[in-house]
Design an enzyme around this catalytic site. Structure first.
Site, PDB file in Angstrom:
ATOM      1  N   HIS A   1      16.190  53.257  27.213  1.00 33.47           N
ATOM      2  CA  HIS A   1      17.504  52.647  27.446  1.00 33.47           C
ATOM      3  C   HIS A   1      17.370  51.150  27.668  1.00 33.47           C
ATOM      4  O   HIS A   1      16.348  50.668  28.138  1.00 33.47           O
ATOM      5  CB  HIS A   1      18.204  53.266  28.660  1.00 33.47           C
ATOM      6  CG  HIS A   1      17.379  53.278  29.909  1.00 33.47           C
ATOM      7  ND1 HIS A   1      16.399  54.216  30.128  1.00 33.47           N
ATOM      8  CD2 HIS A   1      17.379  52.473  30.990  1.00 33.47           C
ATOM      9  CE1 HIS A   1      15.836  53.990  31.304  1.00 33.47           C
ATOM     10  NE2 HIS A   1      16.391  52.934  31.849  1.00 33.47           N
TER      11      HIS A   1
ATOM     12  N   HIS B   1      19.262  47.989  29.729  1.00 37.32           N
ATOM     13  CA  HIS B   1      20.206  47.591  30.772  1.00 37.32           C
ATOM     14  C   HIS B   1      20.840  46.268  30.338  1.00 37.32           C
ATOM     15  O   HIS B   1      20.131  45.371  29.852  1.00 37.32           O
ATOM     16  CB  HIS B   1      19.493  47.268  32.086  1.00 37.32           C
ATOM     17  CG  HIS B   1      18.761  48.392  32.728  1.00 37.32           C
ATOM     18  ND1 HIS B   1      19.234  49.039  33.840  1.00 37.32           N
ATOM     19  CD2 HIS B   1      17.555  48.968  32.453  1.00 37.32           C
ATOM     20  CE1 HIS B   1      18.354  49.962  34.226  1.00 37.32           C
ATOM     21  NE2 HIS B   1      17.324  49.938  33.402  1.00 37.32           N
TER      22      HIS B   1
END
Ligand code: 5GP
Ligand code: ZN
Length: 146
Positions: free
Chosen positions: A102, A104
């Site tokens: 992922h 951020h």
């Protein structure tokens, strides 16, 4: 799409855990981080379970990053942030707590107290060149392994 039944982001992708989704397409999902470092903190994940960035195929990486410029613009508009950090942790030792790759997007403001300025080191004479050679060889081997 490969899913890991124990993975919190796979559960969000599968709708088993609710999330405040801001953008989605056939490959990725962007949603609000439940533990924001700053108001408006976003996460972008692939729909397929994959641990680290280095585990992604180039096309999966391209799909994952496709919307980052637009998400950054939206973040600036929505939060009024003066800037933002794109953060991506790989492996527990690097601070990755959810082993589903992922990005951020973290809104930043002057004086917000969030920091990332790590202490830079230095190389002994010739060491950077040695490492660069090792990298070039590794890239060659990786290309040959494909
Ligand atoms: P990492 O430390 O792995 O780079 O980041 C994981 C992020 O996922 C953390 O910022 C954490 O707040 C967020 N997170 C963990 N569990 C959930 C959840 O169930 N929902 C949402 N929206 N974010 C989560
Ligand atoms: Zn997952």
């Amino acid at each position: 799409m490969p899913r890991d039944p124990d993975c919190v982001f796979c559960k969000i992708v599968g709708g088993q855990i609710p999330a405040a989704v801001v953008l989605q397409d056939e490959n990725v999902l962007a949603f609000m981080d439940v533990g924001p470092l700053a108001e408006g903190h976003l996460l972008v994940v692939p729909r397929s379970h994959c641990g680290k960035l280095s585990d992604l195929e180039p096309q999966q990486y391209a799909a994952l990053t496709l919307h980052l410029p637009a998400l950054g613009k939206a973040l600036e508009r929505v939060t009024g942030a003066e800037g933002w950090n794109l953060l991506q942790n790989n492996g527990e030792v690097a601070g990755q707590t959810v082993p589903h790759v992922h990005f951020h997007l973290i809104p930043r403001r002057a004086g917000d107290g969030l920091g990332y300025r790590w202490k830079p080191g230095s190389y002994a004479a010739g060491r950077a060149d040695e490492l660069a050679t090792a990298y070039r060889e590794a890239f060659k081997s990786l290309r040959a392994e494909r």
